[in-house]
Write a protein that holds these residues in place. Structure first.
Motif, PDB file in Angstrom:
ATOM      1  N   LYS A   1      86.401  -5.582 106.762  1.00  0.00           N
ATOM      2  CA  LYS A   1      85.984  -4.505 107.031  1.00  0.00           C
ATOM      3  C   LYS A   1      85.489  -3.833 106.428  1.00  0.00           C
ATOM      4  O   LYS A   1      85.158  -2.838 105.456  1.00  0.00           O
ATOM      5  CB  LYS A   1      85.119  -4.648 108.732  1.00  0.00           C
ATOM      6  N   ASN A   2      86.914  -2.574 106.433  1.00  0.00           N
ATOM      7  CA  ASN A   2      87.126  -1.330 105.759  1.00  0.00           C
ATOM      8  C   ASN A   2      88.163  -1.280 104.267  1.00  0.00           C
ATOM      9  O   ASN A   2      87.883  -0.220 103.860  1.00  0.00           O
ATOM     10  CB  ASN A   2      88.043  -0.435 107.211  1.00  0.00           C
TER      11      ASN A   2
ATOM     12  N   GLN B   1      93.634  -9.471 113.552  1.00  0.00           N
ATOM     13  CA  GLN B   1      93.525  -8.031 113.756  1.00  0.00           C
ATOM     14  C   GLN B   1      93.313  -7.311 112.206  1.00  0.00           C
ATOM     15  O   GLN B   1      92.489  -7.032 111.997  1.00  0.00           O
ATOM     16  CB  GLN B   1      93.841  -7.665 114.837  1.00  0.00           C
TER      17      GLN B   1
ATOM     18  N   TYR C   1     101.518  -1.210 108.594  1.00  0.00           N
ATOM     19  CA  TYR C   1     102.062  -1.136 110.058  1.00  0.00           C
ATOM     20  C   TYR C   1     102.609  -0.824 110.539  1.00  0.00           C
ATOM     21  O   TYR C   1     104.339  -1.756 109.221  1.00  0.00           O
ATOM     22  CB  TYR C   1     100.959  -2.471 110.677  1.00  0.00           C
TER      23      TYR C   1
ATOM     24  N   ASN D   1      90.017  -5.778 109.864  1.00  0.00           N
ATOM     25  CA  ASN D   1      90.240  -4.563 109.434  1.00  0.00           C
ATOM     26  C   ASN D   1      90.564  -3.985 108.162  1.00  0.00           C
ATOM     27  O   ASN D   1      89.668  -3.923 107.850  1.00  0.00           O
ATOM     28  CB  ASN D   1      91.206  -4.080 110.476  1.00  0.00           C
ATOM     29  N   TYR D   2      91.122  -5.556 107.352  1.00  0.00           N
ATOM     30  CA  TYR D   2      90.563  -5.395 105.472  1.00  0.00           C
ATOM     31  C   TYR D   2      89.700  -5.742 105.181  1.00  0.00           C
ATOM     32  O   TYR D   2      89.243  -4.794 104.324  1.00  0.00           O
ATOM     33  CB  TYR D   2      92.431  -6.019 105.229  1.00  0.00           C
TER      34      TYR D   2
END
Length: 742
Positions: free
Chosen positions: A739-740, A732, A497, A736-737
């Protein structure tokens, strides 16, 4: 020794040795006394008995025992001295290496020196032991007479490995002392393995320069090393860099040119060319030379990437992370600059992955470990930087550290080049961290610490301004890696990021960045303010009338671009009774010539240009900003810290907005300080705003009033809210990490 003679068993010496190692000295003494009673002519018994007495603290008895066996004949004495020295040497090394008792080892070696004062290696050991037991002072070298001995022309049987080790210890202890330099100088006469010498010298000079800010001394030691190997690539690179860092630009440029001429392989030639660019840009004003060198440098970079015929050495790969550093100073071409940067970064990443396999395998074990999927766990945030000190990054990062929520986030800091350089601001950052490491310059060591600490999100403050930080991120020791603040996204492939905001990057920027852009709601940076001292600069000192309009710019030499300078002087030409103060870290004569030539072409009298050197402190610099009526920003590389300082001091400014991150910094800061006056989207608007702000006093007062009023509400000065938004972004990223997996 009046005990009746006893018959010793055949393994009595092994028993005595066991007693000695277990510190059962009385039993060992009894055995050797019995041995002497049985074999009074065996001198080694006396040597060992004296040693054990010495270990008991009975120095007089030990010396008496040795004296009894020494004899009177010169040959016998010489043989006895050698035998005794060997026995004492063995025990001294056992105490040092196995027992870890440096004081006892030192006492034993003191006695070796008494019986054999000519043993130079023993003297070296004494110096080394004094560094280990914390009794060393530079005068130790004088007291032991070691410098004079090494200076002498007599043949000396010296252990080179030991000499280098002691040199390393001495340099670590007192790097700035004149005697340390003198000791290094005399050691050079006896060095047989120049490569081993360089392995001691080069890390030391890097530490002097980057951890201790002792550039002058680093230069002295570097030049000393060049007497051993006048064409050593790393020393030549260091010398050019250090000269530039102390602002001896002509010497830095000359050394870079010499370095380029002497480099044998192509990747080293590429980096030498980079050093030449660095010198020309640092000096400021040497634009024609810089432009010519940059064009040839681009061709070299393309060749390096496209040929890819041989792997880069690890050190070369790390250095070349900064290969495209100067492109944004040269041109505001977002797509082209990022494309080039990405190609270089990918090429370097592939080389690092080949040469740092073991470190990468160790530091990426998190990939195979069970994932803590708790969305509300206390996240470990790691910050990596060499700038968390008196530096722009240090000043601008304070708000984030001041307002972090330590109940939700564990803050870890990894301070590169920090062993010798612990100033008050650095101490403050350490105090605000849950865990902090003061480290050297080895990026892989940093990566190992990050992995071992179990950091969840690792944040890069430096981008490519210190390539050792890129090395750490290339290893990827944390599952989520982020760039914020220091420069621009480095395009290192393992960084996930890049923190931005709605203004600092254009809307279509994601088309060009490999990293995912995270735009915070309002601003990518906020602080609570700056320290300001008492002004030390007055108009009469500069021969500027009290009723004149003063334009001002203060930047590094890198940022002075001829096209922007021409726009600035067009403004000056159109505003009667106006003057331009030009301040910055650059070669004053070079910068003066640069602006004088442009002034002549525009038709401005050079008397209206005033060049200033750096201020003694940053707080004084900020105080002196109030001499300015209007600040004229640079382009294609804007100010950042200088812009925030200008806005904090409530001074109107003019900025030219471009495409790239570096050309939009002042834009986002002005918007987030609550003003739009002075934001120009074209060259024409830049000149128009400059003239308007210079000629309209009411407008200047209105802008200053808005800046003053907005300090209470503007996002740029609300570090607490900004920190909350950064923390939301971290959460966030983690969601995301888990989850995905990304």
């Amino acid at each position: 020794m009046s005990n009746p003679k006893l018959v010793l068993n055949s393994n009595w010496q092994e028993e005595a040795e066991q007693y000695l190692q277990n510190k059962n000295y009385d039993q060992a003494v009894q055995l050797y006394e019995q041995a002497i009673d049985s074999e009074p002519d065996v001198k080694s018994h006396y040597w060992h008995l004296g040693l054990i007495l010495l270990l008991q603290g009975k120095e007089v008895e030990a010396q008496t025992t040795w004296f009894l066996a020494m004899g009177e004949e010169p040959d016998a004495i010489d043989q006895g001295v050698q035998e005794l020295s060997n026995i004492l040497e063995t025990e001294a090394e056992r105490q040092r290496l196995i027992v870890g008792d440096y004081t006892t080892a030192w006492v034993i070696r003191q006695h070796i020196q008494e019986v054999n004062p000519a043993d130079i290696n023993n003297v070296l050991h004494l110096v080394g032991l004094s560094t280990l037991n914390k009794t060393y002072t530079p005068e130790t070298l004088v007291d032991q007479g070691i410098v004079e001995t090494l200076k002498s022309d007599q043949t000396i049987n010296i252990n080179n490995e030991l000499l280098l080790q002691i040199l390393n210890n001495v340099l670590e202890q007192e790097p700035e002392h004149l005697l340390s330099y003198e000791f290094a100088e005399v050691c050079i006469r006896h060095i047989q393995d120049s490569q081993s010498f360089m392995e001691v010298l080069i890390p030391f000079i890097y530490k002097l320069a980057y951890a201790g800010s002792q550039y002058e001394l680093a230069i002295k030691f570097t030049e000393q090393g060049l007497t051993v190997d006048p064409e050593h690539p790393e020393l030549l690179r260091c010398l050019s860099t250090f000269y530039q860092d102390i602002r001896n630009y002509s010497k830095g440029i000359e050394t870079a040119e010499n370095c380029y001429a002497l480099m044998k392989n192509f990747p080293d030639q590429v980096y030498a060319k980079f050093l030449l660019l660095r010198g020309l840009m640092s000096a400021g004003g040497r634009w024609t030379e810089f432009s010519a060198v940059l064009e040839s440098y681009k061709l070299m970079l393309n060749r390096l990437i496209e040929e890819d015929s041989s792997a880069l050495s690890f050190d070369t790969a790390v250095r070349l992370f900064a290969a495209t550093f100067f492109f944004p100073y040269f041109q505001d071409q977002l797509a082209e600059n990022l494309h080039f940067r990405r190609k270089v970064a990918q090429f370097i990443q592939s080389n690092i992955e080949k040469s740092a396999k073991d470190t990468i395998q160790y530091c990426r074990q998190w990939q195979s470990q069970p994932l803590n999927r708790a969305s509300e766990k206390r996240l470990k945030i790691g910050y990596v930087s060499h700038c968390l000190r008196n530096h722009s990054v240090g000043w601008l990062a304070r708000g984030l550290f001041r307002h972090h929520d330590h109940e939700k986030f564990a803050i870890h800091t990894y301070l590169l080049a920090a062993e010798l350089n612990q100033n008050e601001l650095q101490k403050w950052f350490i105090s605000k961290s849950d865990k902090s490491h003061r480290l050297g310059l080895d990026g892989q060591d940093v990566a190992k610490k990050v992995y071992e600490d179990g950091v969840d999100i690792l944040v890069d403050f430096d981008s490519m301004t210190l390539t050792n930080v890129c090395e750490t991120f290339a290893v990827k020791p944390a599952p989520i890696q982020v760039t914020w603040l220091g420069w621009d996204a480095s395009e290192v492939p393992t960084i996930d990021y890049f923190i931005a905001d709605p203004y600092v990057l254009p809307e279509d920027a994601q088309n060009y960045y490999r990293e995912k852009i995270v735009r915070l709601p309002q601003t990518y940076i906020a602080i609570d303010g700056f320290e300001v001292a008492v002004p030390t600069l007055r108009r009469d000192q500069l021969d500027i009338p009290m009723d004149a309009i003063i334009y001002f710019t203060a930047q590094r030499g890198y940022k002075y671009h001829p096209h922007t300078a021409q726009l600035q002087l067009q403004i000056l030409k159109e505003v009667p009774n106006s003057y331009f103060i030009i301040k910055g870290t650059a070669d004053q004569e070079s910068l003066k010539t640069f602006y004088a030539e442009i002034a002549e072409s525009v038709g401005v009298n050079c008397d209206r240009l005033k060049l200033l050197p750096q201020s003694p402190t940053e707080a004084i610099h900020r105080a002196n900003l109030t001499i300015a009526d209007v600040v004229l920003d640079t382009y294609p590389y804007n100010g950042a810290t200088t812009t925030m300082e200008t806005l904090w001091r409530e001074i109107p400014m003019v900025t030219r907005v471009g495409e790239q991150f570096a050309a939009r910094n002042s834009y986002t800061m002005m918007i987030n300080a609550g003003i739009t006056e002075g934001i120009a989207w074209t060259d024409e608007e830049y000149v128009e705003w400059g003239i308007k702000l210079g000629t309209d006093e009411n407008l200047r007062q209105q802008v200053a009033w808005k800046l003053r009023k907005n300090k209470r509400t503007a996002p740029l000065w609300d570090a607490k809210k900004f920190t909350h938004e950064m923390e939301n972004a971290y959460e966030q990223m983690w969601l995301n990490y888990i989850k995905n997996g990304t």
